[in-house]
Design an enzyme around this catalytic site. Sequence first.
Site, mmCIF file in Angstrom:
data_model
loop_
_atom_site.group_PDB
_atom_site.id
_atom_site.type_symbol
_atom_site.label_atom_id
_atom_site.label_comp_id
_atom_site.label_asym_id
_atom_site.label_seq_id
_atom_site.Cartn_x
_atom_site.Cartn_y
_atom_site.Cartn_z
ATOM 1 N N VAL A 11 -16.857 -13.307 54.371
ATOM 2 C CA VAL A 11 -16.783 -14.476 55.245
ATOM 3 C C VAL A 11 -16.494 -14.064 56.688
ATOM 4 O O VAL A 11 -17.127 -14.545 57.634
ATOM 5 C CB VAL A 11 -15.691 -15.453 54.741
ATOM 6 C CG1 VAL A 11 -15.467 -16.576 55.734
ATOM 7 C CG2 VAL A 11 -16.063 -16.007 53.384
ATOM 8 N N GLU A 151 -15.421 -22.691 55.076
ATOM 9 C CA GLU A 151 -16.824 -22.267 55.187
ATOM 10 C C GLU A 151 -17.584 -22.745 53.961
ATOM 11 O O GLU A 151 -17.019 -22.876 52.889
ATOM 12 C CB GLU A 151 -16.898 -20.745 55.360
ATOM 13 C CG GLU A 151 -16.221 -19.917 54.277
ATOM 14 C CD GLU A 151 -17.060 -19.665 53.065
ATOM 15 O OE1 GLU A 151 -18.292 -19.865 53.165
ATOM 16 O OE2 GLU A 151 -16.522 -19.289 52.021
ATOM 17 N N PHE A 152 -18.874 -22.992 54.172
ATOM 18 C CA PHE A 152 -19.716 -23.453 53.057
ATOM 19 C C PHE A 152 -20.919 -22.523 52.893
ATOM 20 O O PHE A 152 -22.023 -22.956 52.570
ATOM 21 C CB PHE A 152 -20.172 -24.900 53.310
ATOM 22 C CG PHE A 152 -19.029 -25.870 53.463
ATOM 23 C CD1 PHE A 152 -18.305 -26.282 52.353
ATOM 24 C CD2 PHE A 152 -18.651 -26.331 54.709
ATOM 25 C CE1 PHE A 152 -17.230 -27.157 52.480
ATOM 26 C CE2 PHE A 152 -17.585 -27.213 54.851
ATOM 27 C CZ PHE A 152 -16.869 -27.634 53.732
ATOM 28 N N ASN A 211 -16.950 -27.435 46.221
ATOM 29 C CA ASN A 211 -17.312 -26.411 45.233
ATOM 30 C C ASN A 211 -17.171 -26.928 43.802
ATOM 31 O O ASN A 211 -17.996 -26.627 42.936
ATOM 32 C CB ASN A 211 -16.459 -25.153 45.434
ATOM 33 C CG ASN A 211 -17.084 -24.225 46.467
ATOM 34 O OD1 ASN A 211 -18.129 -24.532 47.033
ATOM 35 N ND2 ASN A 211 -16.456 -23.094 46.726
ATOM 36 N N CYS A 263 -16.819 -17.598 44.108
ATOM 37 C CA CYS A 263 -16.277 -18.879 44.597
ATOM 38 C C CYS A 263 -16.084 -19.923 43.509
ATOM 39 O O CYS A 263 -14.956 -20.359 43.276
ATOM 40 C CB CYS A 263 -17.194 -19.430 45.676
ATOM 41 S SG CYS A 263 -17.447 -18.247 46.989
ATOM 42 N N ARG A 331 -19.216 -10.309 40.815
ATOM 43 C CA ARG A 331 -17.994 -11.013 40.407
ATOM 44 C C ARG A 331 -18.315 -12.217 39.516
ATOM 45 O O ARG A 331 -19.131 -13.054 39.875
ATOM 46 C CB ARG A 331 -17.190 -11.435 41.634
ATOM 47 C CG ARG A 331 -16.416 -10.268 42.223
ATOM 48 C CD ARG A 331 -15.700 -10.657 43.476
ATOM 49 N NE ARG A 331 -16.616 -10.802 44.590
ATOM 50 C CZ ARG A 331 -16.226 -11.149 45.827
ATOM 51 N NH1 ARG A 331 -14.951 -11.376 46.067
ATOM 52 N NH2 ARG A 331 -17.094 -11.236 46.803
HETATM 53 C C1 UGA Z 1 -20.960 -21.290 46.801
HETATM 54 C C2 UGA Z 1 -21.352 -22.577 47.541
HETATM 55 O O1 UGA Z 1 -22.724 -22.894 47.294
HETATM 56 C C3 UGA Z 1 -21.137 -22.410 49.056
HETATM 57 O O2 UGA Z 1 -21.394 -23.636 49.706
HETATM 58 C C4 UGA Z 1 -19.676 -22.005 49.284
HETATM 59 O O3 UGA Z 1 -19.405 -21.788 50.652
HETATM 60 C C5 UGA Z 1 -19.382 -20.727 48.546
HETATM 61 O O4 UGA Z 1 -19.623 -20.945 47.141
HETATM 62 C C6 UGA Z 1 -17.950 -20.359 48.802
HETATM 63 O O5 UGA Z 1 -17.047 -21.108 48.421
HETATM 64 O O6 UGA Z 1 -17.697 -19.370 49.518
HETATM 65 P P1 UGA Z 1 -22.198 -18.939 46.303
HETATM 66 O O7 UGA Z 1 -21.079 -18.693 45.336
HETATM 67 O O8 UGA Z 1 -22.570 -17.878 47.265
HETATM 68 O O9 UGA Z 1 -21.865 -20.255 47.201
HETATM 69 O O10 UGA Z 1 -23.500 -19.233 45.454
HETATM 70 P P2 UGA Z 1 -24.360 -20.488 44.973
HETATM 71 O O11 UGA Z 1 -25.720 -20.354 45.519
HETATM 72 O O12 UGA Z 1 -23.653 -21.753 45.200
HETATM 73 O O13 UGA Z 1 -24.437 -20.195 43.409
HETATM 74 C C7 UGA Z 1 -23.270 -20.155 42.585
HETATM 75 C C8 UGA Z 1 -23.641 -19.989 41.129
HETATM 76 O O14 UGA Z 1 -24.245 -21.172 40.632
HETATM 77 C C9 UGA Z 1 -24.640 -18.872 40.845
HETATM 78 O O15 UGA Z 1 -24.218 -18.180 39.694
HETATM 79 C C10 UGA Z 1 -25.948 -19.597 40.621
HETATM 80 O O16 UGA Z 1 -26.833 -18.894 39.784
HETATM 81 C C11 UGA Z 1 -25.439 -20.864 39.955
HETATM 82 N N1 UGA Z 1 -26.396 -22.000 40.092
HETATM 83 C C12 UGA Z 1 -26.617 -22.554 41.320
HETATM 84 C C13 UGA Z 1 -27.016 -22.501 38.957
HETATM 85 O O17 UGA Z 1 -26.813 -22.006 37.824
HETATM 86 N N2 UGA Z 1 -27.864 -23.565 39.102
HETATM 87 C C14 UGA Z 1 -28.095 -24.151 40.291
HETATM 88 O O18 UGA Z 1 -28.872 -25.125 40.347
HETATM 89 C C15 UGA Z 1 -27.475 -23.622 41.440
#
Ligand code: UGA
Length: 439
Positions: A11, A151-152, A211, A263, A331
Amino acid sequence: MIISVIGSGYVGLVSGACFADFGHEVICVDKATDKIAKLQAGEIPIYEPGLDALVESNCAAGRLSFTTDLQEAVAKADVVFIAVGTPSRRGDGHADLSYVYAASKEIAAAMNGYTVVVTKSTVPVGTGDEVERIIAETNPEAAFDVVSNPEFLREGAAIDDFKRPDRIVVGTDVARARDVMSEVYRPLYLNQSPLVFTSRRTSELIKYAANAFLAMKITFINEIADLSEAVGANVQDVARGIGLDNRIGSKFLHAGPGYGGSCFPKDTLALVKTAQDNSSPVRLIETTCSINDQRKRSMAKKVVAALSGDVRAKKIAVLGLTFKPNTDDMRDSPALSIVQALQDHGAQVHAYDPEGMESAAELMENVHFGADAYSVCEGASAVVIVTEWNAFRALDFGRLKESLAAPIMVDLRNIYRREELEKHGFQYHCVGRPDQEIR
Ligand code: UGA
């Protein structure tokens, strides 16, 4: 505006580089001397598309620098962002705030003139109050305000998310701090990204609520996927059918092996703890956490079933290990539970991931890592797609079939169409799209 960012992890680094790109002068600080030395030499310690070029150009322009000297970096700054880690505390799932509090003390001692201290790390409700208390106690003369600014960013799309956010949330009731934060984000404000001002506690809760909601949305569609299999429906069509309703929205409705990453698993657990501590349980999120944990492991059962119930001594090829594509982050990746469960069933796992194998090797035992998708499939009884990297989206089916001992594919991310695979002679298994859709 001079900005210091404390903590040059994921971040901190992305935020620092993007703030510099907005035209601010940014000093990124970290205690890890080797990390700072690498950054000073132009090496980026994490994999994030576009970050290397952004760091390079802003360093060259003299707007971005790296140091281990927190004192000097804070003394110069108008705004100090705290972006240190908040891992899950061992044993109880609470966010471990020791790094945040330690940084607050050091910042307090180094501040020079009015300073806005911003928590960017994901911190439980009330942390801002404690940061404020620590700073006032450590340096009673200090002129400062503590602001929450969650942050998002999504890993793999972080720079785009930073530069084109859906919203920026700023938690403070103090007008002076609000003005400073408006100045920090002015370039985005001009792009019409909404700045949402709230109280500090509200802002802290927004981050967890966002989240938790997304984690719940994924878990919802995963359960609908199981139900789709049971009743002969197609989950992708269900997702489209509900997602076109603006109130629901089409994003985060991809069924798969469960959410992972640094996250969602950590933040949902921390929210559950906060809610329990405040005697206001969030039962939907408690259930979300437990369904997701079970789901990751249960995905191995799909593979075992695809191999007629027995994977003992069989070679299984796993494509994709990271929790999602475009990151090297392992992770809480579903792959960890799936591979372990396959091994518990007696399978020999051979795996390939474009970026994650180095970190995977530290977390997994008895896995053979291959050089590419086809070599891990050599002689395997089935190929399992766990992460939807682009490199796996257009596999050469002829070559794949030749490599495999049996043409069986388990596609846990639904990246292929059944007809396509069956045309090439594969037995195809996926998530929430049964062999026989009942018409
Ligand atoms: C997530 C949030 O999307 C961000 O907005 C946030 O800032 C971040 O956490 C954080 O708190 O720092 P991230 O963990 O990088 O981001 O990844 P995502 O793209 O959200 O995916 C998270 C998990 O959900 C992955 O394992 C992904 O494969 C899964 N996922 C996502 C699904 O299984 N289906 C979906 O439709 C979307």
